[in-house]
Design a protein around this motif. Structure first.
Motif, PDB file in Angstrom:
ATOM      1  N   LEU A  21      66.238  38.144  27.674  1.00 57.36           N
ATOM      2  CA  LEU A  21      67.278  37.147  27.899  1.00 57.36           C
ATOM      3  C   LEU A  21      68.595  37.590  27.271  1.00 57.36           C
ATOM      4  O   LEU A  21      69.654  37.481  27.894  1.00 57.36           O
ATOM      5  CB  LEU A  21      66.829  35.795  27.328  1.00 57.36           C
ATOM      6  N   HIS A  71      61.708  31.221  28.063  1.00 57.90           N
ATOM      7  CA  HIS A  71      62.084  31.150  26.652  1.00 57.90           C
ATOM      8  C   HIS A  71      61.905  29.733  26.115  1.00 57.90           C
ATOM      9  O   HIS A  71      61.329  29.530  25.042  1.00 57.90           O
ATOM     10  CB  HIS A  71      63.537  31.615  26.481  1.00 57.90           C
ATOM     11  N   GLY A  89      70.253  33.012  18.773  1.00 57.05           N
ATOM     12  CA  GLY A  89      69.382  34.180  18.633  1.00 57.05           C
ATOM     13  C   GLY A  89      69.401  34.772  17.238  1.00 57.05           C
ATOM     14  O   GLY A  89      68.360  35.164  16.705  1.00 57.05           O
ATOM     15  N   ASP A 132      60.871  37.906  20.491  1.00 63.95           N
ATOM     16  CA  ASP A 132      59.794  38.331  21.379  1.00 63.95           C
ATOM     17  C   ASP A 132      60.414  39.007  22.602  1.00 63.95           C
ATOM     18  O   ASP A 132      61.637  39.108  22.719  1.00 63.95           O
ATOM     19  CB  ASP A 132      58.903  37.145  21.780  1.00 63.95           C
ATOM     20  N   MET A 183      59.104  28.646  23.400  1.00 66.35           N
ATOM     21  CA  MET A 183      59.550  28.108  22.113  1.00 66.35           C
ATOM     22  C   MET A 183      59.007  26.702  21.897  1.00 66.35           C
ATOM     23  O   MET A 183      58.715  26.319  20.772  1.00 66.35           O
ATOM     24  CB  MET A 183      61.075  28.107  22.007  1.00 66.35           C
ATOM     25  N   LEU A 232      64.180  33.636  32.858  1.00 66.76           N
ATOM     26  CA  LEU A 232      64.046  33.986  31.441  1.00 66.76           C
ATOM     27  C   LEU A 232      64.362  32.798  30.525  1.00 66.76           C
ATOM     28  O   LEU A 232      63.687  32.604  29.516  1.00 66.76           O
ATOM     29  CB  LEU A 232      64.940  35.178  31.101  1.00 66.76           C
ATOM     30  N   ILE A 233      65.360  32.009  30.886  1.00 67.00           N
ATOM     31  CA  ILE A 233      65.672  30.815  30.084  1.00 67.00           C
ATOM     32  C   ILE A 233      64.505  29.848  30.124  1.00 67.00           C
ATOM     33  O   ILE A 233      64.093  29.303  29.095  1.00 67.00           O
ATOM     34  CB  ILE A 233      66.969  30.141  30.579  1.00 67.00           C
ATOM     35  N   ILE A 272      60.547  38.090  25.723  1.00 64.30           N
ATOM     36  CA  ILE A 272      61.318  37.191  26.594  1.00 64.30           C
ATOM     37  C   ILE A 272      62.714  36.993  26.021  1.00 64.30           C
ATOM     38  O   ILE A 272      63.717  37.082  26.742  1.00 64.30           O
ATOM     39  CB  ILE A 272      60.596  35.835  26.756  1.00 64.30           C
ATOM     40  N   SER A 273      62.802  36.737  24.726  1.00 63.59           N
ATOM     41  CA  SER A 273      64.098  36.513  24.077  1.00 63.59           C
ATOM     42  C   SER A 273      64.969  37.760  24.142  1.00 63.59           C
ATOM     43  O   SER A 273      66.180  37.673  24.390  1.00 63.59           O
ATOM     44  CB  SER A 273      63.895  36.097  22.617  1.00 63.59           C
TER      45      SER A 273
END
Length: 163
Positions: free
Chosen positions: A108, A154, A94, A102, A158, A150-151, A104-105
Motif C-alpha cells: 500500500l 489493510h 504508517g 506487513d 488491522m 490494498l486499502i 499488505i501495508s
C-alpha cells in the motif's frame, strides 16, 4: 472554500492530539487518509466525467461548457490539496505503526508513493515525455483498483489485529 481548506489542513493535527495512545491516533490518521482520498478522487473523477457529457444535446448551451473549463484548475488544485493531506496522513499513520509492518501495508505504501510521484510529475514537469508518462501512470484504472483492494485488505487485516 477557505474554511474547507483550513479544516482539511488541521484534521491530521487534531487527529494526532486526539488520543493519548498512539494506536488510536494512528487509526484516526488512517481514516483521515482514506476519507480525504475518497473525497478528492470521487469529486475530481465526477467533475471530469460530467465535463465530457455532450451538454449541447441537453439544450443548455455552451455556458456550462465554459464554466466547466474555468472550474478545471480550481478542481485540480482541490484534488491535489486533498490527496496531499491524505498522503501525509497515511505516511504519519504508517510511521506510527511501523512495528506492525506487513506485506499488505508495504504494498500500500509503495502504491501510494508511486501514485503521488506520478501526480507530482504531471503537475510540475514540462517535458513532453515525462508528462506523457505521468498521464499514462497516474490515470491507470488498474492502479486505482489495486489501491482500493490494498486499502480494503489493510483495514480488514488491522481490524482483526485490534480485536
Amino acid at each position: 472554500m477557505l474554511l474547507l481548506i483550513a479544516i482539511a489542513t488541521f484534521i491530521p493535527i487534531s487527529a494526532s492530539a486526539e488520543s493519548e495512545h498512539s494506536e488510536g491516533s494512528a487509526q484516526t490518521l488512517g481514516w483521515v487518509s482514506i476519507g480525504t482520498g475518497i473525497v478528492a478522487n470521487l469529486l475530481f473523477v465526477s467533475f471530469n466525467a460530467i465535463k465530457k457529457f455532450p451538454i449541447l444535446k441537453v439544450g443548455i448551451g455552451s455556458e456550462i461548457s465554459k464554466a466547466g473549463v474555468s472550474m478545471y484548475k480550481p478542481m485540480l488544485n482541490f484534488h491535489i490539496m486533498l490527496n496531499t493531506i491524505g498522503f501525509f496522513a497515511g505516511v504519519s499513520h504508517g510511521l506510527m505503526l511501523l512495528r506492525g509492518l506487513d506485506s499488505i501495508s508495504l504494498s500500500l505504501a509503495i502504491i501510494m508513493i508511486f501514485s503521488m510521484i506520478s501526480g507530482i510529475i504531471l503537475k510540475f514537469e514540462s517535458d513532453r515525455n515525462l508528462k506523457f508518462f505521468g498521464r499514462l501512470v497516474h490515470g491507470q484504472v488498474i492502479l486505482s483498483i489495486l489501491l482500493i483492494v490494498l486499502i480494503t485488505l489493510h483495514v480488514t487485516a488491522m481490524d482483526r489485529d485490534f480485536d
